[in-house]
Design a protein around this motif. Structure first.
Motif, PDB file in Angstrom:
ATOM      1  N   SER A 181       7.628  31.123   3.308  1.00 48.76           N
ATOM      2  CA  SER A 181       6.576  30.419   2.588  1.00 48.76           C
ATOM      3  C   SER A 181       7.166  29.625   1.413  1.00 48.76           C
ATOM      4  O   SER A 181       6.735  28.495   1.139  1.00 48.76           O
ATOM      5  CB  SER A 181       5.540  31.425   2.082  1.00 48.76           C
ATOM      6  OG  SER A 181       4.534  30.784   1.322  1.00 48.76           O
ATOM      7  N   ARG A 182       8.143  30.197   0.748  1.00 48.11           N
ATOM      8  CA  ARG A 182       8.763  29.520  -0.407  1.00 48.11           C
ATOM      9  C   ARG A 182       9.434  28.210   0.000  1.00 48.11           C
ATOM     10  O   ARG A 182       9.345  27.209  -0.722  1.00 48.11           O
ATOM     11  CB  ARG A 182       9.802  30.451  -1.063  1.00 48.11           C
ATOM     12  CG  ARG A 182      10.521  29.823  -2.260  1.00 48.11           C
ATOM     13  CD  ARG A 182      11.574  30.747  -2.844  1.00 48.11           C
ATOM     14  NE  ARG A 182      12.675  31.012  -1.915  1.00 48.11           N
ATOM     15  CZ  ARG A 182      13.690  30.166  -1.703  1.00 48.11           C
ATOM     16  NH1 ARG A 182      13.750  29.005  -2.334  1.00 48.11           N
ATOM     17  NH2 ARG A 182      14.660  30.495  -0.862  1.00 48.11           N
ATOM     18  N   THR A 186       4.672  21.797   0.848  1.00 45.95           N
ATOM     19  CA  THR A 186       3.275  21.995   0.470  1.00 45.95           C
ATOM     20  C   THR A 186       2.332  21.717   1.632  1.00 45.95           C
ATOM     21  O   THR A 186       1.374  22.454   1.873  1.00 45.95           O
ATOM     22  CB  THR A 186       2.914  21.102  -0.723  1.00 45.95           C
ATOM     23  OG1 THR A 186       3.788  21.410  -1.815  1.00 45.95           O
ATOM     24  CG2 THR A 186       1.474  21.319  -1.146  1.00 45.95           C
ATOM     25  N   GLU A 187       2.581  20.656   2.369  1.00 42.51           N
ATOM     26  CA  GLU A 187       1.749  20.301   3.519  1.00 42.51           C
ATOM     27  C   GLU A 187       2.419  20.679   4.840  1.00 42.51           C
ATOM     28  O   GLU A 187       2.027  20.184   5.900  1.00 42.51           O
ATOM     29  CB  GLU A 187       1.452  18.788   3.508  1.00 42.51           C
ATOM     30  CG  GLU A 187       0.744  18.304   2.256  1.00 42.51           C
ATOM     31  CD  GLU A 187      -0.613  18.950   2.076  1.00 42.51           C
ATOM     32  OE1 GLU A 187      -1.272  19.223   3.103  1.00 42.51           O
ATOM     33  OE2 GLU A 187      -1.016  19.184   0.909  1.00 42.51           O
ATOM     34  N   GLY A 188       3.437  21.545   4.784  1.00 41.50           N
ATOM     35  CA  GLY A 188       4.186  21.903   5.979  1.00 41.50           C
ATOM     36  C   GLY A 188       3.483  22.939   6.834  1.00 41.50           C
ATOM     37  O   GLY A 188       2.458  23.508   6.468  1.00 41.50           O
ATOM     38  N   GLY A 226       1.280  35.099   1.500  1.00 38.83           N
ATOM     39  CA  GLY A 226       0.651  33.908   0.944  1.00 38.83           C
ATOM     40  C   GLY A 226       0.459  32.786   1.937  1.00 38.83           C
ATOM     41  O   GLY A 226       0.401  31.612   1.556  1.00 38.83           O
ATOM     42  N   LEU A 227       0.337  33.133   3.205  1.00 45.21           N
ATOM     43  CA  LEU A 227       0.168  32.143   4.261  1.00 45.21           C
ATOM     44  C   LEU A 227      -1.220  32.260   4.880  1.00 45.21           C
ATOM     45  O   LEU A 227      -1.797  33.347   4.939  1.00 45.21           O
ATOM     46  CB  LEU A 227       1.236  32.327   5.345  1.00 45.21           C
ATOM     47  CG  LEU A 227       2.668  32.058   4.891  1.00 45.21           C
ATOM     48  CD1 LEU A 227       3.663  32.696   5.865  1.00 45.21           C
ATOM     49  CD2 LEU A 227       2.924  30.557   4.784  1.00 45.21           C
ATOM     50  N   THR A 245      -0.150  27.704   7.362  1.00 47.57           N
ATOM     51  CA  THR A 245       0.048  26.786   6.242  1.00 47.57           C
ATOM     52  C   THR A 245      -0.054  27.596   4.951  1.00 47.57           C
ATOM     53  O   THR A 245      -0.373  28.773   4.953  1.00 47.57           O
ATOM     54  CB  THR A 245      -1.018  25.684   6.233  1.00 47.57           C
ATOM     55  OG1 THR A 245      -2.319  26.292   6.138  1.00 47.57           O
ATOM     56  CG2 THR A 245      -0.969  24.854   7.517  1.00 47.57           C
ATOM     57  N   HIS A 246       0.199  26.925   3.830  1.00 51.98           N
ATOM     58  CA  HIS A 246       0.008  27.575   2.530  1.00 51.98           C
ATOM     59  C   HIS A 246      -1.475  27.848   2.301  1.00 51.98           C
ATOM     60  O   HIS A 246      -2.323  27.066   2.730  1.00 51.98           O
ATOM     61  CB  HIS A 246       0.550  26.679   1.413  1.00 51.98           C
ATOM     62  CG  HIS A 246       2.048  26.686   1.340  1.00 51.98           C
ATOM     63  ND1 HIS A 246       2.795  27.792   0.972  1.00 51.98           N
ATOM     64  CD2 HIS A 246       2.944  25.711   1.623  1.00 51.98           C
ATOM     65  CE1 HIS A 246       4.069  27.492   0.996  1.00 51.98           C
ATOM     66  NE2 HIS A 246       4.220  26.252   1.400  1.00 51.98           N
TER      67      HIS A 246
END
Length: 246
Positions: A181-182, A186-188, A226-227, A245-246
């Protein structure tokens, strides 16, 4: 250059890398047949029923494996066709069957390849012979699951194809996905392709389905990392891809 898999490559690899299981099964069947010669009545029927179910289970798992890895379009990677990433990360666990396919599918992107397999922590016995027969690409980076050597938000697309389940300890899996996640933009998108511990895989692999994790288990790991699950794509009745996504 077109990259393709050879005929029966998947089923051949399963037998080659898990030969010990088939030897144990064969010896067990022969032992049961020998024991049955000294028995009579219902015990003989019970032994031959056990042999029959064992052989049926092995044949079913091989038939499904052929369907999944050789007959279906799993390795066409259709679920990434609409993506246009600049940076891709391919995640592997000792055995890399997809990085060359990704390169062929997305030739105009920069591909990074990592291998988190640590024989002291990840104990699947079939990985060692697989790695010996199919060495990782020379650009592969060996990594620890709790610290990836990349800057924050680097990758537009991260692909974990049949690899993440090799992290057997859930806390380690959660830490690993926090790291993914890190490094995810951001939009990945992070795409995790796995067998699930569900009815279809139980019917196909019997006790072997315990090597997989349930949808609920994966969802817990993703949420703790956090996903967010944007989509669950069914590649075929036995394989699913989580699109995160995030």
């Amino acid at each position: 250059m077109e990259v393709s898999r050879t005929a029966f490559q998947g089923i051949k690899n399963i037998i080659r890398f898990n030969w010990h299981f088939y030897v144990i099964a064969a010896v067990s069947i022969l032992l049961l047949i020998a024991i049955s010669q000294f028995l009579s009545g219902i015990l003989v029927y019970f032994i031959y029923a056990t042999i029959g179910f064992t052989m049926l289970g092995i044949l079913a798992s091989l038939a499904v494996s052929y369907y999944v890895y050789d007959y279906s379009d799993l390795y066409q990677l259709h679920w990434i066709e609409k993506e246009n990433p600049k940076q891709i990360l391919s995640v592997n666990a000792g055995f890399d069957e997809t990085s060359d396919l990704i390169k062929n599918k997305k030739p105009n992107t920069t591909l990074s390849i990592i291998d988190f397999y640590n024989p002291n922590k990840h104990t699947e016995v079939s990985i060692k012979p697989a790695r010996e027969r199919y060495p990782s690409p020379k650009e592969t980076i060996s990594v620890e699951t709790d610290k990836l050597p990349f800057s924050d938000k680097r990758f537009d697309l991260i692909l974990c194809v049949l690899s993440a389940h090799e992290i057997r300890e859930q806390r380690e899996r959660t830490r690993f996905f926090k790291e993914l996640s890190r490094v995810l933009a951001t939009e990945g998108k992070l795409m995790v392709t796995e067998h699930l511990r569900d009815t279809n895989n139980f019917l196909a692999f019997q006790i072997g389905f315990f090597h997989f994790y349930s949808k609920a288990n994966w969802t817990t790991v993703f949420e703790e990392a956090g996903l967010k699950m944007k989509e669950l794509h069914k590649n075929n009745p036995f394989i699913s891809t989580f699109i995160l996504t995030h």
